[in-house]
Design an enzyme around this catalytic site. Structure first.
Site, mmCIF file in Angstrom:
data_model
loop_
_atom_site.group_PDB
_atom_site.id
_atom_site.type_symbol
_atom_site.label_atom_id
_atom_site.label_comp_id
_atom_site.label_asym_id
_atom_site.label_seq_id
_atom_site.Cartn_x
_atom_site.Cartn_y
_atom_site.Cartn_z
ATOM 1 N N GLY A 17 54.623 51.501 82.746
ATOM 2 C CA GLY A 17 54.005 52.719 82.941
ATOM 3 C C GLY A 17 52.778 53.043 82.382
ATOM 4 O O GLY A 17 52.193 52.025 81.825
ATOM 5 N N MET A 19 49.618 54.678 80.243
ATOM 6 C CA MET A 19 49.368 55.249 78.909
ATOM 7 C C MET A 19 50.070 56.528 78.830
ATOM 8 O O MET A 19 49.995 57.210 79.633
ATOM 9 C CB MET A 19 47.750 55.218 78.567
ATOM 10 C CG MET A 19 47.137 53.783 78.572
ATOM 11 S SD MET A 19 45.592 54.009 77.940
ATOM 12 C CE MET A 19 45.733 54.033 76.233
ATOM 13 N N ALA A 21 52.807 57.495 78.388
ATOM 14 C CA ALA A 21 54.127 57.783 79.005
ATOM 15 C C ALA A 21 55.362 57.716 78.330
ATOM 16 O O ALA A 21 56.396 58.246 78.654
ATOM 17 C CB ALA A 21 54.234 56.622 80.322
ATOM 18 N N GLU A 92 52.903 46.547 74.129
ATOM 19 C CA GLU A 92 51.788 45.991 74.751
ATOM 20 C C GLU A 92 51.910 44.503 75.194
ATOM 21 O O GLU A 92 50.892 43.665 75.026
ATOM 22 C CB GLU A 92 50.449 46.456 73.804
ATOM 23 C CG GLU A 92 50.636 47.701 73.049
ATOM 24 C CD GLU A 92 50.197 48.628 73.811
ATOM 25 O OE1 GLU A 92 49.787 48.533 75.145
ATOM 26 O OE2 GLU A 92 49.926 49.840 73.599
ATOM 27 N N PHE A 121 42.344 49.722 83.602
ATOM 28 C CA PHE A 121 41.820 50.872 83.965
ATOM 29 C C PHE A 121 40.884 50.670 85.422
ATOM 30 O O PHE A 121 40.634 51.469 85.952
ATOM 31 C CB PHE A 121 40.662 51.004 82.765
ATOM 32 C CG PHE A 121 39.525 50.120 82.753
ATOM 33 C CD1 PHE A 121 38.381 50.594 83.474
ATOM 34 C CD2 PHE A 121 39.551 48.888 82.352
ATOM 35 C CE1 PHE A 121 37.129 49.463 83.520
ATOM 36 C CE2 PHE A 121 38.634 47.772 82.322
ATOM 37 C CZ PHE A 121 37.413 48.542 82.891
ATOM 38 N N CYS A 146 49.814 64.144 85.194
ATOM 39 C CA CYS A 146 48.602 63.790 85.369
ATOM 40 C C CYS A 146 47.656 64.868 84.176
ATOM 41 O O CYS A 146 48.155 65.943 83.957
ATOM 42 C CB CYS A 146 47.953 64.272 86.783
ATOM 43 S SG CYS A 146 46.203 64.506 86.952
ATOM 44 N N ALA A 169 41.292 48.307 73.275
ATOM 45 C CA ALA A 169 42.375 49.223 72.641
ATOM 46 C C ALA A 169 41.982 50.494 72.196
ATOM 47 O O ALA A 169 40.998 50.801 71.690
ATOM 48 C CB ALA A 169 42.954 48.606 71.180
ATOM 49 N N CYS A 182 43.721 62.929 91.632
ATOM 50 C CA CYS A 182 42.610 63.402 90.639
ATOM 51 C C CYS A 182 41.686 61.977 90.467
ATOM 52 O O CYS A 182 40.587 62.087 90.289
ATOM 53 C CB CYS A 182 43.257 63.763 89.272
ATOM 54 S SG CYS A 182 43.864 65.340 89.641
#
Length: 185
Positions: A17, A19, A21, A92, A121, A146, A169, A182
């Protein structure tokens, strides 16, 4: 089917998922269940995750002290012997280049539970996740709303600054999650 039926010896479960979440919250829930079943759990945390010294979610939920053995490592191959362990929980997971090592532990009849980001990202999957995915017996996707419009399911991790380092991180000071609409704005 209940979660505990899915967490069987010799299986690999993967939770993905964006970040924020609730992936780490889910792992803590799994650890609590395994603890009630008197299973010995090892929690592996990457040394690349410099955000917290404790095992803590973005919302502040923490593992209790001495709830399970915690190992910090740069690589899974450095973890050492896990002979007295029933379950291996890795947060992670995308940080571990040798994540495929989990197959060996599954072959040793350990319960493996992994949590990691669905994408970077740059909206690309992390290669360790891609390599372990075919061996997962169970995959769960956890979404979130969102952070820009608060209307749609967010699946994109967006960095707030111009740093192009793949692994950086951080929390809400560096990242937001947003929906497709978005992201395109």
């Amino acid at each position: 089917m209940s979660l505990i039926r899915k967490l069987k010896p010799g299986t690999i479960s993967l939770v993905l998922g964006p970040m924020f979440a609730g992936k780490t919250t889910f792992l803590i829930h799994c650890i609590n269940m395994l603890e009630r079943l008197e299973k010995k759990v090892v929690f592996i945390k990457s040394t690349k995750n410099t955000r917290d010294k404790t095992i803590q979610t973005h919302s502040g939920i923490q593992l209790r002290p001495n709830q399970c053995k915690i190992i910090e490592s740069a690589q899974l191959s450095d973890v050492g012997s896990l002979t007295d362990t029933h379950a291996v929980v890795i947060d992670e997971a995308h940080f571990f280049d040798d994540l495929i090592r989990c197959r060996t532990w599954a072959d040793e009849k350990k319960i493996i539970i992994l949590a990691g980001l669905n994408a970077s990202f740059e909206q690309k999957m992390f290669q360790p996740i891609v390599r372990i995915f075919p061996y997962c017996n169970w995959v769960k996707y956890i979404g979130r709303t969102c952070m820009k419009c608060n209307r749609h399911n967010a699946c994109f991790n967006v960095r707030k600054n111009a740093d192009k380092t793949l692994i950086l991180a951080g929390g809400s000071e560096l990242y937001i999650t947003c929906c497709n609409n978005c992201l395109k704005k």
